[in-house]
Write an enzyme that holds these catalytic residues in place. Structure first.
Site, PDB file in Angstrom:
ATOM      1  N   THR A  18      45.636  46.626  43.342  1.00  0.00           N
ATOM      2  CA  THR A  18      45.270  45.203  43.343  1.00  0.00           C
ATOM      3  C   THR A  18      45.167  44.582  41.940  1.00  0.00           C
ATOM      4  O   THR A  18      44.788  43.411  41.830  1.00  0.00           O
ATOM      5  CB  THR A  18      43.923  45.001  44.079  1.00  0.00           C
ATOM      6  OG1 THR A  18      42.931  45.810  43.445  1.00  0.00           O
ATOM      7  CG2 THR A  18      44.009  45.372  45.540  1.00  0.00           C
ATOM      8  N   ASP A  68      43.927  60.452  50.326  1.00  0.00           N
ATOM      9  CA  ASP A  68      44.859  59.774  49.423  1.00  0.00           C
ATOM     10  C   ASP A  68      45.997  59.223  50.286  1.00  0.00           C
ATOM     11  O   ASP A  68      46.728  59.995  50.928  1.00  0.00           O
ATOM     12  CB  ASP A  68      45.369  60.799  48.396  1.00  0.00           C
ATOM     13  CG  ASP A  68      46.337  60.177  47.407  1.00  0.00           C
ATOM     14  OD1 ASP A  68      46.856  59.071  47.673  1.00  0.00           O
ATOM     15  OD2 ASP A  68      46.588  60.813  46.371  1.00  0.00           O
ATOM     16  N   ILE A  69      46.134  57.903  50.324  1.00  0.00           N
ATOM     17  CA  ILE A  69      47.126  57.313  51.246  1.00  0.00           C
ATOM     18  C   ILE A  69      48.575  57.517  50.783  1.00  0.00           C
ATOM     19  O   ILE A  69      49.497  57.066  51.456  1.00  0.00           O
ATOM     20  CB  ILE A  69      46.850  55.818  51.548  1.00  0.00           C
ATOM     21  CG1 ILE A  69      46.901  54.972  50.266  1.00  0.00           C
ATOM     22  CG2 ILE A  69      45.567  55.629  52.319  1.00  0.00           C
ATOM     23  CD1 ILE A  69      47.116  53.490  50.536  1.00  0.00           C
ATOM     24  N   TYR A  87      53.201  42.648  41.797  1.00  0.00           N
ATOM     25  CA  TYR A  87      52.217  42.837  42.882  1.00  0.00           C
ATOM     26  C   TYR A  87      52.709  42.167  44.173  1.00  0.00           C
ATOM     27  O   TYR A  87      52.744  42.785  45.241  1.00  0.00           O
ATOM     28  CB  TYR A  87      50.871  42.260  42.440  1.00  0.00           C
ATOM     29  CG  TYR A  87      49.825  42.167  43.525  1.00  0.00           C
ATOM     30  CD1 TYR A  87      49.202  43.316  44.022  1.00  0.00           C
ATOM     31  CD2 TYR A  87      49.447  40.933  44.071  1.00  0.00           C
ATOM     32  CE1 TYR A  87      48.230  43.224  45.019  1.00  0.00           C
ATOM     33  CE2 TYR A  87      48.482  40.840  45.053  1.00  0.00           C
ATOM     34  CZ  TYR A  87      47.877  41.988  45.527  1.00  0.00           C
ATOM     35  OH  TYR A  87      46.919  41.896  46.513  1.00  0.00           O
ATOM     36  N   ASP A 123      48.543  36.190  49.675  1.00  0.00           N
ATOM     37  CA  ASP A 123      49.208  34.896  49.459  1.00  0.00           C
ATOM     38  C   ASP A 123      50.262  35.000  48.348  1.00  0.00           C
ATOM     39  O   ASP A 123      51.141  34.147  48.249  1.00  0.00           O
ATOM     40  CB  ASP A 123      48.172  33.820  49.085  1.00  0.00           C
ATOM     41  CG  ASP A 123      47.294  34.202  47.902  1.00  0.00           C
ATOM     42  OD1 ASP A 123      47.112  35.413  47.645  1.00  0.00           O
ATOM     43  OD2 ASP A 123      46.788  33.291  47.214  1.00  0.00           O
TER      44      ASP A 123
HETATM   45  N1  LIG Z   1      41.447  41.126  45.646  1.00  0.00           N
HETATM   46  C1  LIG Z   1      42.087  40.013  45.998  1.00  0.00           C
HETATM   47  O1  LIG Z   1      41.871  38.923  45.438  1.00  0.00           O
HETATM   48  C2  LIG Z   1      43.091  40.060  47.122  1.00  0.00           C
HETATM   49  C3  LIG Z   1      43.773  38.881  47.446  1.00  0.00           C
HETATM   50  C4  LIG Z   1      44.706  38.917  48.491  1.00  0.00           C
HETATM   51  C5  LIG Z   1      44.928  40.105  49.174  1.00  0.00           C
HETATM   52  N2  LIG Z   1      44.254  41.234  48.823  1.00  0.00           N
HETATM   53  C6  LIG Z   1      44.530  42.475  49.564  1.00  0.00           C
HETATM   54  O2  LIG Z   1      43.353  42.825  50.283  1.00  0.00           O
HETATM   55  C7  LIG Z   1      43.267  44.245  50.408  1.00  0.00           C
HETATM   56  C8  LIG Z   1      41.900  44.715  49.954  1.00  0.00           C
HETATM   57  O3  LIG Z   1      41.732  44.334  48.590  1.00  0.00           O
HETATM   58  P1  LIG Z   1      40.408  44.706  47.769  1.00  0.00           P
HETATM   59  O4  LIG Z   1      40.220  43.631  46.768  1.00  0.00           O
HETATM   60  O5  LIG Z   1      39.318  45.088  48.710  1.00  0.00           O
HETATM   61  O6  LIG Z   1      40.924  46.004  46.992  1.00  0.00           O
HETATM   62  P2  LIG Z   1      40.103  46.934  45.993  1.00  0.00           P
HETATM   63  O7  LIG Z   1      38.716  46.436  45.838  1.00  0.00           O
HETATM   64  O8  LIG Z   1      40.962  47.125  44.788  1.00  0.00           O
HETATM   65  O9  LIG Z   1      40.008  48.298  46.806  1.00  0.00           O
HETATM   66  C9  LIG Z   1      41.078  49.166  46.998  1.00  0.00           C
HETATM   67  C10 LIG Z   1      40.517  50.544  47.188  1.00  0.00           C
HETATM   68  O10 LIG Z   1      41.613  51.451  47.408  1.00  0.00           O
HETATM   69  C11 LIG Z   1      41.351  52.597  46.629  1.00  0.00           C
HETATM   70  N3  LIG Z   1      42.555  53.380  46.375  1.00  0.00           N
HETATM   71  C12 LIG Z   1      43.362  53.352  45.296  1.00  0.00           C
HETATM   72  N4  LIG Z   1      44.337  54.275  45.415  1.00  0.00           N
HETATM   73  C13 LIG Z   1      44.116  54.908  46.585  1.00  0.00           C
HETATM   74  C14 LIG Z   1      44.778  55.975  47.241  1.00  0.00           C
HETATM   75  N5  LIG Z   1      45.864  56.586  46.724  1.00  0.00           N
HETATM   76  N6  LIG Z   1      44.291  56.388  48.434  1.00  0.00           N
HETATM   77  C15 LIG Z   1      43.199  55.810  48.973  1.00  0.00           C
HETATM   78  N7  LIG Z   1      42.529  54.797  48.380  1.00  0.00           N
HETATM   79  C16 LIG Z   1      42.993  54.343  47.201  1.00  0.00           C
HETATM   80  C17 LIG Z   1      40.760  52.037  45.360  1.00  0.00           C
HETATM   81  O11 LIG Z   1      40.153  53.042  44.579  1.00  0.00           O
HETATM   82  P3  LIG Z   1      40.092  52.811  42.962  1.00  0.00           P
HETATM   83  O12 LIG Z   1      39.240  51.609  42.747  1.00  0.00           O
HETATM   84  O13 LIG Z   1      39.490  54.098  42.489  1.00  0.00           O
HETATM   85  O14 LIG Z   1      41.518  52.612  42.511  1.00  0.00           O
HETATM   86  C18 LIG Z   1      39.768  51.048  45.947  1.00  0.00           C
HETATM   87  O15 LIG Z   1      38.556  51.669  46.306  1.00  0.00           O
HETATM   88  C19 LIG Z   1      44.441  44.799  49.601  1.00  0.00           C
HETATM   89  O16 LIG Z   1      45.502  45.084  50.465  1.00  0.00           O
HETATM   90  C20 LIG Z   1      44.837  43.659  48.683  1.00  0.00           C
HETATM   91  O17 LIG Z   1      46.197  43.710  48.319  1.00  0.00           O
HETATM   92  C21 LIG Z   1      43.335  41.231  47.816  1.00  0.00           C
END
Ligand SMILES: NC(=O)c1ccc[n+]([C@@H]2O[C@H](COP(=O)([O-])OP(=O)(O)OC[C@H]3O[C@@H](n4cnc5c(N)ncnc54)[C@H](OP(=O)(O)O)[C@@H]3O)[C@@H](O)[C@H]2O)c1
Length: 289
Positions: A66, A40-41, A129, A106
């Protein structure tokens, strides 16, 4: 053989899963994949234990809050995950000499620019966010300026919840669909981002700082939907363009969020695939799965 010890957080998320794909075959890598159950981060003691006991040299933080619209009414959890947790990771990384690669967005920009955003353009987020991601960036760079932060946009992959999967589902179940055409940006295949993260780790020299990464090109969500349906062979859904004002959401999104990628291309000496080519790769991999 000296293997690099790499900690991946949020390993079950979109980017985390693609990191696994990219690193799996690398014999010079010993990757520790963790999601909230394993690490857990928000738990400082657990992070330090993990980093010390596994002699972690690189931390790739793929975990985050996210849910952009839900964040507007869930400020506490969003702040914990996007500000406090990256701060803890930076503190532990700095203390133990591990290198942190963190992902931002972004949405740290307000979308009023008329040219692609550069890394040193002032941040001006318009959503909870975006605000929390911007604060997370500032804290990391204050505590551990040796870190790498990669801002990305419109991330998608075959897994999890994302625009591509939603449009595939809606395209197959609806006869008509309205999609906003006055928000312009660039999609990012999470597999391409994961490859770039691996390139930073495998680079002979470490290049700290903030970078922008997405696929190449600039399109609206409407254009993106049309391409998703065309590539997937969906012909039964009529997609109509609409304006942001006709599709109200809890969080305000930037009207223009194209990222300038000159810095990352020059630093790593890479060419970035165009969004359509990468989209095709993703949809084909979903069909072949
Ligand atoms: N998605 C987009 O369109 C987008 C766009 C720009 C930037 N980003 C950035 O890119 C990065 C990756 O995004 P992503 O879409 O791959 O995210 P994601 O699919 O939402 O994955 C995030 C992961 O972190 C887990 N998590 C939640 N709380 C946690 C905790 N306390 N400790 C450890 N893990 C935890 C989540 O678990 P649960 O699912 O169980 O909560 C999920 O498996 C993020 O930094 C995001 O802000 C994303």
């Amino acid at each position: 053989m000296n293997k690099k010890n790499i900690l991946i957080t949020g390993a079950k998320g979109q980017l985390g899963r693609e990191m696994r794909k990219v690193l799996e075959g690398d014999i010079f890598v010993n990757a520790i994949y963790t999601d909230v159950e394993e690490l857990d981060i928000t738990d400082d003691v657990a992070i330090e234990d993990c980093v010390v006991s596994n002699k972690v040299e690189y931390i790739v933080n793929c975990a985050a809050y996210t849910a952009v619209d839900a964040a507007e009414s869930n400020v506490g959890l969003c702040t914990k995950l996007n500000v406090e947790a990256p701060t803890l990771l930076a503190q532990v990384a700095h203390k133990h000499g591990a290198k942190l690669i963190h992902i931002s967005t972004d949405y740290v920009f307000d979308g009023t620019s008329c040219r692609p955003y550069r890394e040193d353009d002032p941040m001006c987020p318009t959503s909870v966010y975006g605000l929390t991601k911007a604060d997370g960036e500032r804290h990391i760079m204050d505590i551990a300026p040796e870190s790498i932060i990669i801002r990305t946009a419109w991330l998608y992959s075959p897994h999890g919840k994302n625009f591509v999967k939603t449009m595939l589902e809606l395209g197959r179940s609806r006869e008509t669909l309205r999609v906003v055409s006055d928000q312009v940006g660039t999609p990012t295949n999470a597999l391409d981002l994961a490859s770039v993260i691996a390139s930073f780790i495998n680079c002979e020299e470490w290049h700290p700082g903030i970078y922008h990464f997405s696929n190449e090109g600039a399109i609206s969500w409407y254009d993106f939907t049309m391409a998703i349906h065309r590539i997937a062979g969906i012909t039964t859904c009529h997609v109509l363009p609409c304006m942001t004002k006709d599709y109200p959401t809890a969080a305000t999104r930037p009207h223009y969020s194209v990222l300038d990628k000159s810095k990352i291309k020059a630093t790593l000496g890479i060419e970035i695939p165009y969004w359509e080519e990468s989209l095709e790769q993703c949809i084909n991999s979903m069909h072949n799965a």
